[in-house]
Design a protein around this motif. Structure first.
Motif, PDB file in Angstrom:
ATOM      1  N   SER A 116      22.616  26.310  30.080  1.00 17.09           N
ATOM      2  CA  SER A 116      23.616  26.405  29.014  1.00 17.09           C
ATOM      3  C   SER A 116      23.076  27.234  27.854  1.00 17.09           C
ATOM      4  N   ASN A 117      23.957  27.443  26.859  1.00 15.14           N
ATOM      5  CA  ASN A 117      23.536  28.159  25.658  1.00 15.14           C
ATOM      6  C   ASN A 117      23.323  27.214  24.486  1.00 15.14           C
ATOM      7  N   LYS A 118      23.247  25.906  24.783  1.00 16.81           N
ATOM      8  CA  LYS A 118      22.894  24.912  23.768  1.00 16.81           C
ATOM      9  C   LYS A 118      21.992  23.879  24.429  1.00 16.81           C
ATOM     10  N   PRO A 119      21.061  23.294  23.690  1.00 14.35           N
ATOM     11  CA  PRO A 119      20.178  22.293  24.309  1.00 14.35           C
ATOM     12  C   PRO A 119      20.953  21.035  24.705  1.00 14.35           C
ATOM     13  N   ILE A 120      20.561  20.457  25.843  1.00 13.59           N
ATOM     14  CA  ILE A 120      21.189  19.230  26.331  1.00 13.59           C
ATOM     15  C   ILE A 120      20.082  18.218  26.637  1.00 13.59           C
ATOM     16  N   LYS A 121      20.167  17.062  26.017  1.00 12.31           N
ATOM     17  CA  LYS A 121      19.191  16.001  26.280  1.00 12.31           C
ATOM     18  C   LYS A 121      19.864  14.730  26.786  1.00 12.31           C
ATOM     19  N   THR A 122      21.107  14.503  26.308  1.00 13.33           N
ATOM     20  CA  THR A 122      21.838  13.292  26.686  1.00 13.33           C
ATOM     21  C   THR A 122      23.233  13.674  27.188  1.00 13.33           C
ATOM     22  N   CYS A 123      23.888  12.718  27.798  1.00 12.71           N
ATOM     23  CA  CYS A 123      25.246  12.920  28.294  1.00 12.71           C
ATOM     24  C   CYS A 123      26.177  13.350  27.151  1.00 12.71           C
ATOM     25  N   ALA A 124      26.032  12.740  25.991  1.00 12.61           N
ATOM     26  CA  ALA A 124      26.897  13.044  24.841  1.00 12.61           C
ATOM     27  C   ALA A 124      26.782  14.502  24.400  1.00 12.61           C
ATOM     28  N   ASP A 125      25.640  15.129  24.649  1.00 12.44           N
ATOM     29  CA  ASP A 125      25.443  16.539  24.267  1.00 12.44           C
ATOM     30  C   ASP A 125      26.371  17.479  25.033  1.00 12.44           C
ATOM     31  N   MET A 126      26.962  16.992  26.117  1.00 17.65           N
ATOM     32  CA  MET A 126      27.842  17.838  26.930  1.00 17.65           C
ATOM     33  C   MET A 126      29.313  17.741  26.502  1.00 17.65           C
ATOM     34  N   LYS A 127      29.607  16.885  25.534  1.00 17.66           N
ATOM     35  CA  LYS A 127      30.999  16.708  25.122  1.00 17.66           C
ATOM     36  C   LYS A 127      31.572  18.033  24.608  1.00 17.66           C
ATOM     37  N   GLY A 128      32.713  18.437  25.203  1.00 14.73           N
ATOM     38  CA  GLY A 128      33.379  19.669  24.788  1.00 14.73           C
ATOM     39  C   GLY A 128      32.761  20.943  25.344  1.00 14.73           C
ATOM     40  N   LEU A 129      31.665  20.831  26.087  1.00 12.90           N
ATOM     41  CA  LEU A 129      30.990  22.005  26.637  1.00 12.90           C
ATOM     42  C   LEU A 129      31.855  22.671  27.711  1.00 12.90           C
ATOM     43  N   LYS A 130      32.022  23.986  27.600  1.00  9.63           N
ATOM     44  CA  LYS A 130      32.771  24.731  28.625  1.00  9.63           C
ATOM     45  C   LYS A 130      31.795  25.076  29.756  1.00  9.63           C
ATOM     46  N   ILE A 131      31.956  24.411  30.905  1.00 14.13           N
ATOM     47  CA  ILE A 131      30.999  24.570  31.998  1.00 14.13           C
ATOM     48  C   ILE A 131      31.695  24.936  33.304  1.00 14.13           C
ATOM     49  N   ARG A 132      31.134  25.899  34.000  1.00 10.26           N
ATOM     50  CA  ARG A 132      31.637  26.257  35.330  1.00 10.26           C
ATOM     51  C   ARG A 132      31.065  25.271  36.344  1.00 10.26           C
ATOM     52  N   VAL A 133      31.945  24.672  37.126  1.00 15.84           N
ATOM     53  CA  VAL A 133      31.551  23.740  38.182  1.00 15.84           C
ATOM     54  C   VAL A 133      32.391  24.063  39.424  1.00 15.84           C
ATOM     55  N   PRO A 134      31.809  24.027  40.635  1.00 16.99           N
ATOM     56  CA  PRO A 134      32.619  24.246  41.845  1.00 16.99           C
ATOM     57  C   PRO A 134      33.792  23.276  41.880  1.00 16.99           C
ATOM     58  N   ASP A 135      34.905  23.720  42.423  1.00 20.26           N
ATOM     59  CA  ASP A 135      36.114  22.899  42.446  1.00 20.26           C
ATOM     60  C   ASP A 135      36.063  21.877  43.578  1.00 20.26           C
ATOM     61  N   VAL A 136      35.058  21.015  43.496  1.00 16.20           N
ATOM     62  CA  VAL A 136      34.856  19.932  44.467  1.00 16.20           C
ATOM     63  C   VAL A 136      34.709  18.653  43.640  1.00 16.20           C
TER      64      VAL A 136
END
Length: 330
Positions: free
Chosen positions: A154-174
């Motif tokens: 990512s372009n921001k540090p992530i340490k906890t689940c809460a750090d991902m809130k609102g993050l625009k992330i590409r994930v396979p459609d599975v």
């Protein structure tokens, strides 16, 4: 009819019999996957094809088709039933489309690490799930290869689940891949794999998740600043033989195919695991921050927000896998 003419007829018949016998004796097979020619999944498949030809005395020859040459992953899985392919390498998430319970291995944090995955492949629960898939489709899973633990760049540090809130992330459609990011409040985007680099580069998405080997192979590190070692899915691929081919194989050949597939899987697994260890240093040298995360925090959020039943998985299978003890094998 003269003796000479009879001799000619007998010779012709024998010639046809011998030619026909040779044609029957050598069976040509197609082995397909979606991975690149330089990846272990392909190089070890080519090795396995050579070994199978050798150990069956040339009765089976196999052409290996990489890079989606015979279709995308959905296509080659369907091809097992349609007869367009004889063997494939593919993930359990695709096998789960025919038999949902086998997809439980994609539920986030079902495996602690690669060694836990390998212990699972020798367990009774694996045998039960593989049998369920075979009973449903007729296709036979011969081996499991470690694909790599999926981590988040990512372009921001992530340490906890809460750090991902609102993050625009590409994930396979599975569904199983979407589980962790959505449980943490991220905004998921199912961008085609071939377009991920550009999407990261132009800011369409801020993050993606894949094994370290894929992050390196696709050069995502050029357009990302951080890698969080979320390890949310210990990914793996199955080597699968079509029902049609499996029925035709003698017991002796079934043993040969199984042994060679398992040897190839072990070789690829060792190669991938070794490469993963090297890549943390490689990414740091490229200027990225590589960080450990609180995995338990991520795991508990997934368990709270994502039910097993919503995927067609069985919690009993998850519990059995969690209970498997593993020894360091890699």
């Amino acid at each position: 009819m003269t003796t000479v003419k009879w001799s000619a007829v007998v010779a012709a018949v024998l010639g046809l019999a011998i030619t026909g016998g040779a044609a029957q004796a050598q069976t040509k097979l197609k082995w397909a996957h979606v991975y690149e020619p330089n990846e272990p999944f392909h190089t070890q498949s080519v090795w396995a094809a050579g070994e199978l030809a050798k150990r069956t005395n040339g009765r089976y020859t196999i052409d290996v088709y990489p890079s989606s040459q015979l279709g995308k992953e959905t296509d080659i899985n369907q091809g097992l039933s349609l007869g367009s392919v004889d063997m494939i390498i593919s993930g359990s998430s695709f096998a789960a489309r025919s038999y949902p319970p086998i997809g439980v291995t994609y539920y986030p944090y079902v495996f602690r690490d690669a060694n836990h995955l390998l212990a699972y492949t020798k367990s009774d629960v694996f045998k039960e799930l593989a049998k369920g898939y075979t009973d449903k489709t007729g296709h036979q899973i011969l081996a499991v290869t470690y694909y790599g633990a999926r981590h988040t760049s990512s372009n921001k540090p992530i340490k906890t689940c809460a750090d991902m809130k609102g993050l625009k992330i590409r994930v396979p459609d599975v569904p199983a891949y979407l589980a962790m990011p959505r449980a943490c409040g991220a905004n998921t985007a199912p961008i085609a794999f071939a377009e991920v680099y550009l999407a990261l580069q132009n800011g369409t998405v801020e993050a993606q998740e894949n094994p370290l080997t894929t992050i390196e192979a696709k050069k995502f590190y050029e357009v990302q600043k951080h890698i969080a070692l979320t390890g949310h899915i210990v990914d793996h691929l199955n080597t699968v033989v079509s029902a049609n081919l499996w029925k035709k194989l003698s017991d002796e050949d079934k043993k040969i195919f199984s042994e060679v597939a398992q040897e190839a899987a072990a070789r690829a697994t060792a190669e991938i695991h070794s490469k993963e260890k090297e890549l943390v240093g490689f990414f740091k040298d490229k200027g990225l921050t590589v960080s450990e995360v609180d995995k338990e925090d991520f795991k508990q959020n997934v368990l709270k927000n994502v039910t097993f039943e919503s995927f067609g998985y069985r919690k009993a299978d998850y519990d059995k896998i969690q209970a498997i003890k593993s020894e360091p094998a890699l």
